[in-house]
Scaffold this motif. Structure first.
Motif, short mmCIF file in Angstrom:
data_model
loop_
_atom_site.label_atom_id
_atom_site.label_comp_id
_atom_site.label_asym_id
_atom_site.label_seq_id
_atom_site.Cartn_x
_atom_site.Cartn_y
_atom_site.Cartn_z
N HIS A 25 0.83 -1.00 0.00
CA HIS A 25 0.09 0.05 0.26
C HIS A 25 0.84 1.19 0.12
N VAL A 26 0.20 2.32 -0.30
CA VAL A 26 0.77 3.61 -0.30
C VAL A 26 1.13 4.23 1.07
N GLU A 27 1.97 5.02 1.18
CA GLU A 27 2.70 5.46 2.37
C GLU A 27 3.05 4.16 3.27
N PRO A 28 4.11 3.42 2.61
CA PRO A 28 4.37 1.95 3.31
C PRO A 28 4.73 2.36 4.91
N ASP A 29 4.34 1.40 5.70
CA ASP A 29 4.80 1.05 7.01
C ASP A 29 5.71 0.03 7.10
N GLY A 30 5.98 -0.49 8.15
CA GLY A 30 6.73 -1.49 8.43
C GLY A 30 6.14 -2.76 8.03
N ASP A 31 5.32 -3.02 8.00
CA ASP A 31 4.46 -4.40 7.65
C ASP A 31 4.43 -4.32 6.12
N ALA A 32 4.24 -3.18 5.37
CA ALA A 32 4.22 -3.16 3.94
C ALA A 32 5.57 -3.42 3.60
N VAL A 33 6.52 -2.80 3.95
CA VAL A 33 8.00 -3.09 3.76
C VAL A 33 8.48 -4.44 3.86
N GLY A 34 8.47 -4.92 5.13
CA GLY A 34 8.85 -5.97 5.70
C GLY A 34 8.18 -7.18 5.09
N GLY A 59 12.25 4.79 -4.02
CA GLY A 59 12.94 3.77 -3.30
C GLY A 59 12.31 3.41 -1.86
N CYS A 60 13.07 2.50 -1.02
CA CYS A 60 12.51 2.10 0.28
C CYS A 60 12.57 3.36 1.12
N PRO A 61 11.58 3.64 1.91
CA PRO A 61 11.48 4.63 3.07
C PRO A 61 12.63 4.45 3.99
N SER A 62 13.33 5.77 4.29
CA SER A 62 14.81 5.52 4.96
C SER A 62 14.66 4.90 6.28
N THR A 63 13.51 4.99 6.89
CA THR A 63 13.50 3.95 8.39
C THR A 63 13.73 2.79 8.17
N TYR A 64 13.25 1.99 6.97
CA TYR A 64 13.31 0.49 6.66
C TYR A 64 14.49 0.38 5.70
N ALA A 65 15.39 1.40 5.44
CA ALA A 65 16.47 1.06 4.30
C ALA A 65 17.49 0.10 5.00
N PHE A 66 17.64 -0.07 6.24
CA PHE A 66 18.44 -1.06 6.88
C PHE A 66 18.32 -2.43 6.61
N LEU A 67 16.98 -2.69 6.21
CA LEU A 67 16.49 -4.03 6.07
C LEU A 67 17.12 -4.68 4.57
N PRO A 68 17.91 -5.88 4.79
CA PRO A 68 18.23 -6.61 3.74
C PRO A 68 17.44 -6.65 2.46
N ARG A 241 12.00 14.01 7.82
CA ARG A 241 11.50 13.55 6.66
C ARG A 241 10.04 12.84 6.79
N PRO A 242 9.47 12.97 5.89
CA PRO A 242 7.76 12.60 5.97
C PRO A 242 7.77 11.33 6.50
N GLU A 243 8.73 10.37 6.12
CA GLU A 243 8.51 8.93 6.84
C GLU A 243 8.78 8.86 8.22
N GLU A 244 9.38 9.88 8.79
CA GLU A 244 9.79 9.78 10.36
C GLU A 244 8.24 10.44 11.22
N ALA A 245 7.45 10.55 10.37
CA ALA A 245 5.98 10.79 11.12
C ALA A 245 5.24 9.64 11.59
N GLU A 246 5.87 8.57 10.95
CA GLU A 246 4.97 7.15 11.08
C GLU A 246 4.62 6.76 12.56
N ASN A 247 5.54 7.11 13.46
CA ASN A 247 5.16 6.55 14.67
C ASN A 247 4.70 7.82 15.61
N LEU A 248 4.51 8.93 15.24
CA LEU A 248 4.16 9.91 16.08
C LEU A 248 2.91 9.73 17.07
N ILE A 249 1.87 9.07 16.09
CA ILE A 249 0.56 9.02 16.70
C ILE A 249 0.66 7.94 17.94
#
Ligand code: AMP
Ligand code: MN
Ligand code: MN
Length: 323
Positions: A25-34, A59-68, A241-249
């Motif tokens: 899905h759009v605005e990918p979260d950890g489940d979307a990427v993982g 490309g991959c959101p920076s938060t998850y760019a560490f994933l292999p 960065r926009p993706e760094e707002a993912e956990n603010l809620i």
């Protein structure tokens, strides 16, 4: 049992495929990427080559760019209609964004999802609202593909599970969730490194944005609702960065004594709203009333209009707001 046969059908379609594309899905979260990277990795183990796309291209959101494997994402425009398209963690085809045409043109569409409002648009639908994350359903697909997870697959699926359970804190943290997490660690996932990479490598700008969010928490509906807002200026001024707002809620949700919370992210003429329930309130149903969707306790929608207009429309629909 129906779920196991759907998983078997999905695995059979994948094993017989001449080309495979995986999207989410759009605005990918950890489940979307993982879940997308985890499935791509599992398919590699099974000798199946797959393309991986993000709904907004890029490309991959920076938060998850560490994933292999995070460098595997390609632009959806670069692909022809595939033999099999796998839609992960996306309850409706329009949530696939720019990858939607690929899903619609595939010879076989496989939908794997855990949203309660998932619409079974696939030729094969692996749907389980009891699953804590779509990554758990990918995990259950592995035996049907005849593969044993390696570290890469396990890391990606663990990240999906960690994020969709709010670090194993939400109501979907069941004995089975924790058993799956243990199985993933047995398979080589790195819980500490993944936690640190997702939650403890925030930029200075993201911390400043968190500070602004906390300062703006307001109560409404006789104290039953807490909310906060951020807008484009906040990103520009803090450098987040926009993706760094993912956990603010989650930090709005941390306030005690309220029944539900929301975070409004204004951008141009629209407001992206994240809702979370802290009791039995069904925020998924409320989000659907505004054209969005999600789970009972976590949902969202996009409001076309101003922040003021959003508050006028949304607050009456939430607990304590009935007029
Ligand atoms: P978020 O607040 O963005 O973390 O989203 C919470 C949950 O609601 C996730 O499961 C999303 O997939 C779902 N969701 C958010 N926005 C929408 C939308 N516009 N339509 C359908 N589902 C959504
Ligand atoms: Mn998701
Ligand atoms: Mn999910």
């Amino acid at each position: 049992m129906a779920l196991e046969s759907a998983l078997a059908a999905a695995a059979a379609a994948l094993r017989g495929a001449t080309s495979v594309i995986i999207g989410s899905h759009v605005e990918p979260d950890g489940d979307a990427v993982g879940s997308t990277l985890g499935l791509a990795s599992a398919l590699t183990l099974a000798g199946i080559d797959a393309g991986v796309v993000l709904a907004s291209g890029g490309g991959c959101p920076s938060t998850y760019a560490f994933l292999p494997g995070s460098d595997r994402y390609r632009d959806p425009d670069g692909f022809e209609a595939p033999d099999v398209f796998v839609s992960l963690d996306s309850p409706a085809l329009h949530r696939l964004g720019r990858a939607e045409p690929l899903a619609r043109s595939a010879r076989t569409l496989v939908v794997i999802d855990h949203h309660p409002d998932a619409s079974a648009d696939g030729d094969i639908n692996v749907l389980d609202p009891e699953a804590a994350a779509t990554g758990c359903l990918v995990w259950r697909l592995l035996p049907h593909l005849g593969v044993t997870a390696d570290r890469v697959t396990a890391d990606c699926l663990y990240a999906a599970l960690l994020t969709d359970t709010g670090r194993f804190s939400y109501g979907n943290t069941t004995p089975e969730t924790l058993r799956t997490a243990a199985d993933l660690v047995d398979a080589g996932a790195h819980p500490h490194e993944i936690y640190a990479a997702i939650y403890e490598t925030r930029s200075g700008g993201a911390q400043l944005l968190l500070g602004r969010t906390l300062e703006r928490i307001a109560l409404a509906n006789g104290g039953q609702i807490a909310y906060a807002w951020i807008d484009g200026n906040d990103f520009a001024e803090t450098g987040a960065r926009p993706e760094e707002a993912e956990n603010l809620i989650e930090y709005v949700r941390a306030l005690g004594g309220v029944r539900a919370v929301f975070l409004a992210k204004a951008n141009g003429g629209t407001v992206r709203v994240s809702l979370r329930a802290k009791d039995e309130t069904d925020v998924g149903a409320i989000a659907r009333g505004f054209g969005g969707g999600g789970h009972r306790a976590a949902a969202g929608f996009t409001w076309e209009g101003t922040l003021t207009g959003l508050l006028e429309a949304l607050l009456p629909a939430l607990p304590g707001g009935a007029r």
